[in-house]
Design an enzyme around this catalytic site. Structure first.
Site, PDB file in Angstrom:
ATOM      1  N   SER A 137      -0.238  34.525  -2.353  1.00 52.68           N
ATOM      2  CA  SER A 137       1.009  33.821  -1.659  1.00 52.68           C
ATOM      3  C   SER A 137       1.989  33.135  -2.560  1.00 52.68           C
ATOM      4  O   SER A 137       3.123  32.972  -2.089  1.00 52.68           O
ATOM      5  CB  SER A 137       0.099  32.997  -0.466  1.00 52.68           C
ATOM      6  OG  SER A 137      -0.772  33.347   0.294  1.00 52.68           O
ATOM      7  N   HIS A 162     -10.790  40.220  -3.298  1.00 51.57           N
ATOM      8  CA  HIS A 162      -9.740  41.481  -3.780  1.00 51.57           C
ATOM      9  C   HIS A 162     -10.609  42.292  -4.824  1.00 51.57           C
ATOM     10  O   HIS A 162     -11.473  41.962  -5.197  1.00 51.57           O
ATOM     11  CB  HIS A 162      -8.298  40.601  -4.188  1.00 51.57           C
ATOM     12  CG  HIS A 162      -7.830  40.075  -2.569  1.00 51.57           C
ATOM     13  ND1 HIS A 162      -6.248  40.311  -2.358  1.00 51.57           N
ATOM     14  CD2 HIS A 162      -8.423  39.204  -1.678  1.00 51.57           C
ATOM     15  CE1 HIS A 162      -5.981  39.824  -1.105  1.00 51.57           C
ATOM     16  NE2 HIS A 162      -7.027  39.286  -0.848  1.00 51.57           N
ATOM     17  N   ASN A 175       4.532  23.454  -7.969  1.00 51.72           N
ATOM     18  CA  ASN A 175       3.452  23.352  -8.696  1.00 51.72           C
ATOM     19  C   ASN A 175       2.601  24.390  -8.357  1.00 51.72           C
ATOM     20  O   ASN A 175       1.956  24.270  -7.304  1.00 51.72           O
ATOM     21  CB  ASN A 175       2.766  22.059  -9.074  1.00 51.72           C
ATOM     22  CG  ASN A 175       1.616  22.286  -9.884  1.00 51.72           C
ATOM     23  OD1 ASN A 175       1.263  23.396 -10.327  1.00 51.72           O
ATOM     24  ND2 ASN A 175       0.896  21.156 -10.021  1.00 51.72           N
ATOM     25  N   GLU A 189     -19.947  43.890   9.150  1.00 49.46           N
ATOM     26  CA  GLU A 189     -18.985  43.135   9.424  1.00 49.46           C
ATOM     27  C   GLU A 189     -17.644  43.821   9.282  1.00 49.46           C
ATOM     28  O   GLU A 189     -17.532  44.764   8.804  1.00 49.46           O
ATOM     29  CB  GLU A 189     -19.001  41.782   8.219  1.00 49.46           C
ATOM     30  CG  GLU A 189     -18.194  40.684   8.563  1.00 49.46           C
ATOM     31  CD  GLU A 189     -18.130  39.646   7.254  1.00 49.46           C
ATOM     32  OE1 GLU A 189     -17.341  38.905   7.656  1.00 49.46           O
ATOM     33  OE2 GLU A 189     -18.642  39.971   6.388  1.00 49.46           O
ATOM     34  N   GLU A 229      -2.744  43.672  -1.710  1.00 47.70           N
ATOM     35  CA  GLU A 229      -4.167  44.579  -1.495  1.00 47.70           C
ATOM     36  C   GLU A 229      -4.233  45.751  -2.208  1.00 47.70           C
ATOM     37  O   GLU A 229      -5.418  46.621  -1.898  1.00 47.70           O
ATOM     38  CB  GLU A 229      -4.060  44.823  -0.001  1.00 47.70           C
ATOM     39  CG  GLU A 229      -3.882  43.664   0.970  1.00 47.70           C
ATOM     40  CD  GLU A 229      -3.603  44.026   2.433  1.00 47.70           C
ATOM     41  OE1 GLU A 229      -3.777  45.237   2.735  1.00 47.70           O
ATOM     42  OE2 GLU A 229      -3.574  43.089   3.062  1.00 47.70           O
ATOM     43  N   ARG A 264       0.424  26.242 -10.737  1.00 43.26           N
ATOM     44  CA  ARG A 264      -0.250  26.515 -11.927  1.00 43.26           C
ATOM     45  C   ARG A 264      -1.765  26.922 -11.584  1.00 43.26           C
ATOM     46  O   ARG A 264      -2.465  26.308 -10.934  1.00 43.26           O
ATOM     47  CB  ARG A 264      -0.353  25.544 -12.794  1.00 43.26           C
ATOM     48  CG  ARG A 264       1.069  25.282 -13.416  1.00 43.26           C
ATOM     49  CD  ARG A 264       1.102  24.100 -14.326  1.00 43.26           C
ATOM     50  NE  ARG A 264       0.604  22.760 -13.775  1.00 43.26           N
ATOM     51  CZ  ARG A 264       1.178  21.565 -14.131  1.00 43.26           C
ATOM     52  NH1 ARG A 264       2.012  21.491 -15.238  1.00 43.26           N
ATOM     53  NH2 ARG A 264       0.722  20.734 -13.507  1.00 43.26           N
ATOM     54  N   SER A 280      -2.994  39.582  -5.814  1.00 49.53           N
ATOM     55  CA  SER A 280      -3.672  38.539  -5.220  1.00 49.53           C
ATOM     56  C   SER A 280      -5.382  38.588  -6.099  1.00 49.53           C
ATOM     57  O   SER A 280      -5.826  39.693  -6.110  1.00 49.53           O
ATOM     58  CB  SER A 280      -4.058  38.347  -3.963  1.00 49.53           C
ATOM     59  OG  SER A 280      -5.139  37.779  -3.635  1.00 49.53           O
ATOM     60  N   THR A 310      -6.569  22.389 -17.730  1.00 50.36           N
ATOM     61  CA  THR A 310      -5.278  22.706 -16.778  1.00 50.36           C
ATOM     62  C   THR A 310      -4.603  24.052 -17.835  1.00 50.36           C
ATOM     63  O   THR A 310      -5.123  24.287 -18.912  1.00 50.36           O
ATOM     64  CB  THR A 310      -4.228  21.646 -17.064  1.00 50.36           C
ATOM     65  OG1 THR A 310      -4.164  21.240 -18.236  1.00 50.36           O
ATOM     66  CG2 THR A 310      -5.133  20.630 -15.915  1.00 50.36           C
TER      67      THR A 310
HETATM   68  C1  LIG Z   1      -0.553  41.882   1.858  1.00 54.58           C
HETATM   69  C2  LIG Z   1      -1.101  40.361   1.249  1.00 54.58           C
HETATM   70  N1  LIG Z   1      -0.181  39.624   0.663  1.00 54.58           N
HETATM   71  C3  LIG Z   1      -0.274  38.355   0.225  1.00 54.58           C
HETATM   72  C4  LIG Z   1      -1.543  37.932   0.286  1.00 54.58           C
HETATM   73  C5  LIG Z   1      -1.869  36.488   0.059  1.00 54.58           C
HETATM   74  O1  LIG Z   1      -2.677  36.516  -1.134  1.00 54.58           O
HETATM   75  P1  LIG Z   1      -3.752  35.055  -1.385  1.00 54.58           P
HETATM   76  O2  LIG Z   1      -4.758  35.056  -0.261  1.00 54.58           O
HETATM   77  O3  LIG Z   1      -3.944  35.157  -2.816  1.00 54.58           O
HETATM   78  O4  LIG Z   1      -2.742  33.848  -1.205  1.00 54.58           O
HETATM   79  C6  LIG Z   1      -2.490  38.614   0.983  1.00 54.58           C
HETATM   80  C7  LIG Z   1      -3.962  38.212   1.110  1.00 54.58           C
HETATM   81  O5  LIG Z   1      -5.038  38.769   1.341  1.00 54.58           O
HETATM   82  C8  LIG Z   1      -2.299  39.925   1.194  1.00 54.58           C
HETATM   83  O6  LIG Z   1      -3.222  40.947   1.881  1.00 54.58           O
END
Ligand SMILES: Cc1ncc(COP(=O)(O)O)c(C=O)c1O
Length: 398
Positions: free
Chosen positions: A56, A194, A252, A336, A168, A254, A189, A28
């Site tokens: 996110s 990514h 949480n 793709e 991005e 983490r 991210s 952890t």
């Molecule tokens: C502009 C943007 N913000 C936030 C995120 C969220 O990132 P994560 O997928 O790591 O939660 C993404 C994911 O592709 C994104 O393109």
């Protein structure tokens, strides 16, 4: 031949680092996560970096920190946000740029994007500002950059927070500096596809030490355990056992030591990955220039002063009908594709239930949604694969 959007960019270095973590018995969040934060903050050029479990989550924490009673003052004069305050966001973005704004009780105000750079339009931002506007959340879409100098001026003139969603565009430079470090807060991210991956993961950066401490507490239950100034905080509450001291609400979010072990190896490779992304897209742009000149499609235009990192190869076709036919051609030949992220987010069904405002028209975002697509430009692409894509594209247009 199959050309996926992405392939894995890790090898024995990451795998062995992850196995070392498993063997250590300590999985952890711990020393490896903090070391990765130090390395990331040095690389990106920000005083603080706080590692979380996704991009996110980084956005979620940003907007909850801005509404938190402990929120410090912003560098352009931003003050703690209150329910109903407005946050300007681009209509062309990913869903979890906007959901955290809503979840924190704020109102997203959607503005248009330039269909060729794919970035938030600064004039639309200026027109969207009202007495309720408190923050702007630019999103650096698909490896390009928003015109940050102009946006910093707008933030200063109106005393707004600037939160850069850089999920991005890790490693993209604007005017010589990495994007994500121009505003109050930057988020990144490390999801599989990514610029670097820690399997899942994200980072939130700020030059504001008080804000960073708030992030450290909010990331882990509102707890003081991982604060840098832990002792000073504990001394203020002598009657509470310092092992379980909570100073704010939190989550949480983490990451684990396995993610950090991956991240440290990946970070060393980032500049090489990004150069490879530029090399493949430069090659296609050069070789496809006779077709581009006919106006059949345009690749993403790079914003002035930007060194991009091409998270895919986005194009805007001459018409919706052409885009649909071209997309079918690519897919049926094993290449793709994806839409240019959420297109015009105001048109996504989820927005019906969201209290938001649309400022001005979103014709640029509509163009992106109706005429855009992208295919992969990942750093592991071989010469054979680059040439195959070229051949398939040429075949369609000639
Ligand atoms: C502009 C943007 N913000 C936030 C995120 C969220 O990132 P994560 O997928 O790591 O939660 C993404 C994911 O592709 C994104 O393109």
């Amino acid at each position: 031949m199959k050309i996926p959007l992405n392939t894995s960019t890790f090898d024995d270095l990451e795998i062995n680092a992850a196995i070392d973590v498993l063997r250590s018995g300590f999985l952890t969040m711990g020393e490896r996560c903090f070391k990765f934060e130090d390395e990331f903050s040095k690389y990106i050029g920000s005083r603080n970096a706080v590692y979380v479990n996704s991009g996110s989550s980084a956005n979620l924490m940003a907007f909850f920190a801005l509404t938190n009673p402990m929120c410090p003052k912003g560098k352009f004069g931003g003050q703690r946000l209150m329910p109903g305050d407005e946050v300007i966001v681009p209509a062309v973005t990913w869903s979890t740029t906007i959901w955290p704004v809503v979840q924190a009780g704020l109102v997203p105000v959607l503005v248009d994007s330039d269909p060729y750079t794919l970035q938030m339009d600064i004039n639309s931002v200026k027109k969207a500002i009202t007495g309720k506007t408190r923050a702007i959340c630019p999103v650096h879409v698909l490896g390009n950059s928003v015109a940050l100098q102009e946006l910093q001026t707008v933030a200063k003139e109106n005393k707004l927070w600037l939160i850069e969603d850089t999920c991005e565009s890790l490693g993209t430079r604007y005017d010589g500096k990495y994007v994500g470090t121009f505003g109050d807060i930057g988020t990144y991210s490390f999801f599989f596809s990514h610029h670097i991956t820690t399997i899942e993961g994200g980072m939130i950066v700020t030059d504001n030490d008080e804000m960073a401490e708030l992030f450290r507490a909010m990331r882990a239950h509102g707890w003081t355990r991982h604060l840098k100034n832990r002792q000073a905080v504990e001394q203020k509450y002598p009657d509470i056992d310092p092992r379980f001291l909570f100073i704010t609400t939190g989550f949480n979010l983490r990451p684990t030591e396995i993610n950090a072990a991956f991240g440290m190896q990946q970070l060393k490779k980032l500049e090489g990955f990004n150069q490879a992304r530029r090399d493949v897209t430069d090659f296609w742009i050069k070789e496809l220039s006779p077709i581009i000149k006919t106006g059949a499609f345009k690749p993403m235009q790079i914003v002035e002063k930007t060194v991009p990192t091409w998270f895919g190869f986005p194009i805007i076709c001459e018409s919706n009908e052409l885009r649909n036919r071209f997309q079918k051609h690519l897919e049926s030949n094993g290449i793709e594709t994806r839409p240019v992220i959420c297109g015009n987010l105001a048109r996504q069904p989820a927005m019906k239930a969201v209290n938001h405002r649309v400022a001005g028209d979103l014709t640029g975002a509509d163009t992106v949604m109706d005429r855009g697509l992208f295919w992969g430009s990942h750093p592991m692409m071989t010469n054979e694969e680059k040439n195959y894509v070229l051949k398939i594209v040429k075949e369609f247009f000639t």
